[in-house]
Motif scaffolding. Structure first.
Motif, short mmCIF file in Angstrom:
data_model
loop_
_atom_site.label_atom_id
_atom_site.label_comp_id
_atom_site.label_asym_id
_atom_site.label_seq_id
_atom_site.Cartn_x
_atom_site.Cartn_y
_atom_site.Cartn_z
N LYS A 6 0.80 -1.22 0.00
CA LYS A 6 0.00 0.00 0.00
C LYS A 6 0.83 1.28 0.00
N ASP A 65 1.23 7.04 -0.10
CA ASP A 65 0.24 6.09 -0.61
C ASP A 65 0.66 5.73 -2.03
N TYR A 103 -2.35 0.87 6.43
CA TYR A 103 -1.21 1.61 5.87
C TYR A 103 -0.04 1.65 6.84
N ASP A 106 1.59 -1.84 6.90
CA ASP A 106 2.38 -2.04 5.69
C ASP A 106 3.68 -1.23 5.74
#
Length: 175
Positions: A6, A65, A103, A106
């Motif tokens: 991500k 992102d 997020y 990750d």
């Protein structure tokens, strides 16, 4: 750049500085991030922190992102000990739209992979406030385990809270 599913961990860009200052000065973010008196950080102070290289083996990454290429937070490596092969890490997802969606988990996995594969560290440590249950669950997903608890170490909103010390070893992370 270092990629996860991500996120991308990358160097800071000039345009990240205003968002970084906004995120760190968010009242709720200060509750989770700051262990001292939550005093606002100026744009100049945040820019100075971002642009500083830190000490030997200290790294600051912007979290982006992968899909939108938007700056959403930061993570860092500090207190690297080359004798014991340990390091302390910190992470912040500043954009609230990205909270609770994986997020941070990750980004931490990407950071740990960087530390274990590129820095040859044996153990990675972190500190988290006991009331930050979302972060603790995320760290556990990355392999961190509680190593200790400092009782009544943090004072927030008129109450004392524990500080949780967590760590993950290279062997455990690679399994």
């Amino acid at each position: 750049m270092y990629y996860g599913k991500k996120v991308c961990l990358r160097a800071y860009k000039e345009e990240d500085i205003k968002l970084a200052a906004k995120y760190i000065n968010d009242e709720e973010m200060m509750k989770y991030y700051e262990d001292e008196i939550p005093f606002p950080v100026t744009l100049w102070e945040k820019e100075k922190l971002i642009k500083s290289k830190g000490g030997i083996g200290e790294y600051n990454f912007a979290i982006e992102d992968r899909e939108t290429r938007k700056y959403i937070g930061e993570c860092n490596i500090q207190k690297v000990n080359l004798i014991t092969r340990t390091a302390l890490v910190g992470i912040m997802i500043g954009d609230r739209e990205y909270w609770g969606q994986g997020y941070g988990t990750d980004a931490m996995r990407v950071l740990l992979k960087f530390i274990f594969q590129n820095m040859n560290m044996h153990k990675v440590k972190l500190r988290v406030f006991s009331f930050n249950e979302r972060a603790i669950k995320s760290y556990e997903k990355c392999g961190f385990k509680v190593e200790g608890i400092l009782k009544d170490e943090i004072f927030k909103d008129g109450k004392y809270y524990d500080e949780v010390l967590m760590a993950v070893f290279e062997k455990e992370f690679n399994q």
